[in-house]
Enzyme design. Structure first.
Site, short mmCIF file in Angstrom:
data_model
loop_
_atom_site.label_atom_id
_atom_site.label_comp_id
_atom_site.label_asym_id
_atom_site.label_seq_id
_atom_site.Cartn_x
_atom_site.Cartn_y
_atom_site.Cartn_z
N CYS A 1 -68.99 41.47 5.32
CA CYS A 1 -67.12 41.90 4.90
C CYS A 1 -66.63 40.13 5.11
O CYS A 1 -65.92 39.87 4.66
CB CYS A 1 -67.01 42.25 6.91
SG CYS A 1 -66.91 40.96 7.86
N GLY B 1 -66.35 49.43 8.86
CA GLY B 1 -66.46 49.53 7.44
C GLY B 1 -64.82 49.77 6.09
O GLY B 1 -64.27 48.93 6.31
N LYS C 1 -70.95 56.31 16.84
CA LYS C 1 -71.24 56.42 16.03
C LYS C 1 -71.26 55.71 14.78
O LYS C 1 -71.07 54.93 14.27
CB LYS C 1 -70.10 57.81 15.61
CG LYS C 1 -70.81 58.62 14.25
CD LYS C 1 -69.55 59.09 13.02
CE LYS C 1 -70.16 57.83 11.64
NZ LYS C 1 -71.29 58.08 10.99
N GLU D 1 -61.91 46.67 10.83
CA GLU D 1 -62.62 45.50 10.69
C GLU D 1 -62.69 46.12 9.50
O GLU D 1 -63.82 46.15 9.03
CB GLU D 1 -63.23 44.83 11.82
CG GLU D 1 -63.97 43.58 11.54
CD GLU D 1 -64.69 43.00 9.96
OE1 GLU D 1 -63.83 43.00 8.99
OE2 GLU D 1 -65.85 42.49 10.67
N GLU E 1 -62.67 44.48 -3.87
CA GLU E 1 -64.02 43.90 -3.15
C GLU E 1 -65.53 44.15 -3.68
O GLU E 1 -65.62 45.58 -3.92
CB GLU E 1 -64.00 44.65 -1.80
CG GLU E 1 -65.76 43.82 -1.08
CD GLU E 1 -65.49 44.62 0.97
OE1 GLU E 1 -64.91 45.54 0.75
OE2 GLU E 1 -65.70 43.04 1.63
O1 TXE Z 1 -68.39 52.53 4.64
P1 TXE Z 1 -67.44 53.76 5.05
P2 TXE Z 1 -69.10 52.50 2.87
C1 TXE Z 1 -66.11 47.90 2.40
C2 TXE Z 1 -67.37 47.22 1.30
C3 TXE Z 1 -68.13 49.61 0.67
C4 TXE Z 1 -67.11 50.24 0.98
C5 TXE Z 1 -67.54 51.45 1.70
O2 TXE Z 1 -66.52 47.22 0.13
O3 TXE Z 1 -68.46 48.96 -0.54
O4 TXE Z 1 -66.37 49.70 1.92
O5 TXE Z 1 -68.55 51.45 2.09
C6 TXE Z 1 -67.76 56.28 8.97
N1 TXE Z 1 -64.13 59.27 9.83
N2 TXE Z 1 -67.41 47.96 3.77
O6 TXE Z 1 -68.60 54.21 2.16
O7 TXE Z 1 -67.78 54.55 4.85
C7 TXE Z 1 -69.89 56.01 8.89
O8 TXE Z 1 -70.03 57.17 8.34
C8 TXE Z 1 -64.72 58.30 10.39
C9 TXE Z 1 -66.62 47.03 4.59
O9 TXE Z 1 -70.49 52.99 2.99
O10 TXE Z 1 -66.47 52.72 5.48
C10 TXE Z 1 -69.68 54.96 8.68
O11 TXE Z 1 -70.27 54.90 9.95
N3 TXE Z 1 -65.53 57.99 10.20
C11 TXE Z 1 -67.36 46.60 5.71
C12 TXE Z 1 -68.61 54.07 8.85
O12 TXE Z 1 -66.90 54.81 8.51
C13 TXE Z 1 -65.79 57.76 9.00
C14 TXE Z 1 -69.05 47.75 6.07
C15 TXE Z 1 -68.27 53.03 7.71
O13 TXE Z 1 -69.06 53.67 6.21
C16 TXE Z 1 -65.04 58.82 7.86
C17 TXE Z 1 -68.89 48.20 5.19
C18 TXE Z 1 -64.02 58.96 8.45
N4 TXE Z 1 -63.59 59.79 7.27
C19 TXE Z 1 -68.53 48.30 4.15
N5 TXE Z 1 -65.84 58.08 6.61
C20 TXE Z 1 -67.53 45.63 6.66
N6 TXE Z 1 -66.14 45.29 6.90
O14 TXE Z 1 -67.95 44.90 7.00
C21 TXE Z 1 -67.25 57.75 7.03
N7 TXE Z 1 -67.32 57.19 8.05
#
Ligand code: TXE
Length: 498
Positions: A291, A235, A182, A257, A390
């Protein structure tokens, strides 16, 4: 592959080797961060679509050509996929840039290197072996094998869509698993383009599937699905907490991660030119949306002015603008929400007494698109929110320190533990500090280097588990022990005590 079109393009999902619309028939827009305008529409997946994809992946795992394929042949398929990526770098890079706003030259660089990950894992495919056990019982011969887990669910974010998918896809496949991916709802295009290459490489149907859509319902249904045996998530912490709760339903193994608040520590004996370049690459590369972004620079007081002068000089000259232009050095943020988050944090930093040395605003000449200036804050202490939380944007906090013990304490005073940079000539000191720093990755006199051979991952708020490197093979396999009784004697009655 089809020629790149700039008009609104339609993306369907890839399930069981077929291109399919959502069961709801609905689509959602994907935006170009450089213009803020929609450029494509993507199938809005449902719980039903997830169930279909997981079922297909399960069938492919238990009863398909894939189930019976030798590890060597699985490796060949993964290698072929790497080769196809190498042939399509320019086009894939354009899709990534249009969808997430990262620089075309950075995406080209990243994608040019991506095949190496497929080749590395392809080479490991037929070297995933167990061992014989030196048993402590006569007549017992025992050995272990490493077996695939089953259906893997990969959840990826928007910042490096194909790279972060590859870290999951390549080891999962060579270990013999099947996968449902996904992608982020913000950046689905490049992954769906990759599926055309998966098809061309000749993977059997159901081995690799993509369901596009939002965290709810797609991510939720996928990570809680009873047939999913492993979840690999990259994420943010909030979504990760949902995923952890979901895996309480299926007991799927999990790796997370998440983000970081990584320090770059510059000692008095460091080369100031190199340290400044490393710090800049660490935080302003990818507009800080990485990240491992080195968002905190700790400068020893004896070298503070020298490094600061270099930072200010180069950062003030960063060319910010169209990510598709080869002369651009920093592009926009990937989403409008991310732009707001960065602007909010900059205001918080100012209110808390941080001094803006460079940037701090949305650039005046770029009214369209989600741009923010590269920003340097100077702090006199380490207690501001922007030195702890962050931001995931182009904002650097610079903090002075006086000695080794102090900087170790400062650098470790965060709940994150992903990456760290150490800049020093005294190699003994560099090793001491590398050992003392809380981080899964430590770079000495370099920053943001990656390799398929090296593991990536952190602890604390940065998550757990490792991707990349040989470690990932362990994450996608489990051991089985086989005991063989080699004795020719009869087995005694178990109820007669000896
Ligand atoms: O990430 P999300 P967001 C950090 C960074 C950023 C913050 C929020 O600080 O500002 O996270 O980012 C999926 N069940 N990183 O809100 O939502 C979503 O659809 C399962 C660090 O954009 O966590 C997407 O595919 N999946 C990071 C994925 O999770 C779910 C990179 C990541 O999105 C879900 C990105 C759920 N309930 C953000 N809700 C890094 N490690 O590089 C959302 N998703």
């Amino acid at each position: 592959m089809a020629e790149l079109k700039t008009e609104l393009k339609t993306y369907d999902m890839y399930i069981n080797g077929e291109w399919t619309a959502s069961s709801s028939g609905e689509y959602f827009p994907s935006y170009n961060p450089a213009t803020g305008e929609a450029w494509s529409k993507v199938a809005k997946g449902t719980a039903e679509d997830v169930n279909r994809a997981v079922e297909a992946a399960h069938q492919a795992f238990v009863n398909s050509e894939w189930t019976h394929m030798t590890y060597t042949n699985r490796g060949k398929l993964v290698r072929r996929l790497g080769e196809l990526i190498a042939e399509n770098v320019d086009e894939l890079a354009q899709y990534e840039t249009i969808d997430n706003g990262k620089l075309i030259r950075e995406m080209r660089g990243q994608l040019n290197y991506l095949p190496e990950f497929f080749y590395y894992y392809a080479g490991l495919a037929d070297k995933i072996h167990g061992y014989t056990l030196p048993m402590d019982k006569q007549d017992m011969f025992a050995f272990t094998t490493r077996e695939p887990l089953g259906v893997v669910a990969a959840i990826t974010p928007w910042n490096s869509p194909l790279y972060l998918t590859t870290l999951k896809l390549a080891p999962a496949l060579v270990a013999g698993n099947t996968i449902v991916i996904k992608p982020s709802e913000m950046t689905s295009a490049s992954l769906l383009e990759l599926m055309k290459l998966v098809e061309e490489a000749g993977f059997p149907p159901g081995v690799v599937n993509v369901v596009t859509g939002f965290g709810e319902p797609v991510g939720e249904t996928l990570t809680a699905h009873p047939l999913v045996r492993r979840v690999a998530f990259t994420g943010g912490a909030e979504s990760a907490r949902h995923v952890v709760r979901n895996t309480a339903n299926n007991f799927a193994q999990l790796s997370l991660e998440l983000g970081g608040k990584s320090p770059n520590i510059v000692f008095e004996d460091a080369n100031p030119d190199n340290a400044a370049m490393g710090i800049i690459a660490g935080i302003f590369g990818a507009s800080g949306q990485s990240c491992v972004a080195g968002s905190r620079a700790f400068l020893h007081v004896d070298i503070y002015d020298q490094v600061m002068e270099r930072l200010v000089d180069r950062v003030s000259k960063i060319t910010i603008g169209d990510p598709l232009s080869d002369s651009t050095e920093m592009g926009p943020l990937a989403t409008e929400a991310q732009l707001k988050r960065v602007a909010d944090y900059v205001n918080i930093g100012k209110e808390e007494g941080g001094k803006v040395i460079v940037g701090g605003e949305k650039p005046e000449h770029l009214d369209k698109g989600w741009y923010f200036e590269p920003t340097i804050f100077e702090h006199t202490d380490n207690n501001a929110r922007i030195t702890k939380e962050e931001i995931f944007g182009p904002v650097l906090s610079v903090i002075p320190f006086k000695d080794e013990a102090e900087v170790i304490e400062l650098a470790n005073s965060t709940e994150y533990a992903l990456a760290a940079g150490i800049w020093a000539s005294d190699i003994a000191k560099a090793h001491r500090v590398a050992k003392a720093i809380k981080a899964g990755i430590v770079w000495v006199n370099t920053y943001r280097s990656i390799s398929p051979i090296a593991p990536i991952g952190g602890s604390g708020l940065s998550g757990y588990g490792r991707e990349s490197g040989f470690d990932a093979i362990y994450e996608y396999t489990q051991s089985k022990v086989v005991w063989v009784n080699t004795s020719s004697e009869a087995i005694p009655d178990p109820f007669i005590m000896r």
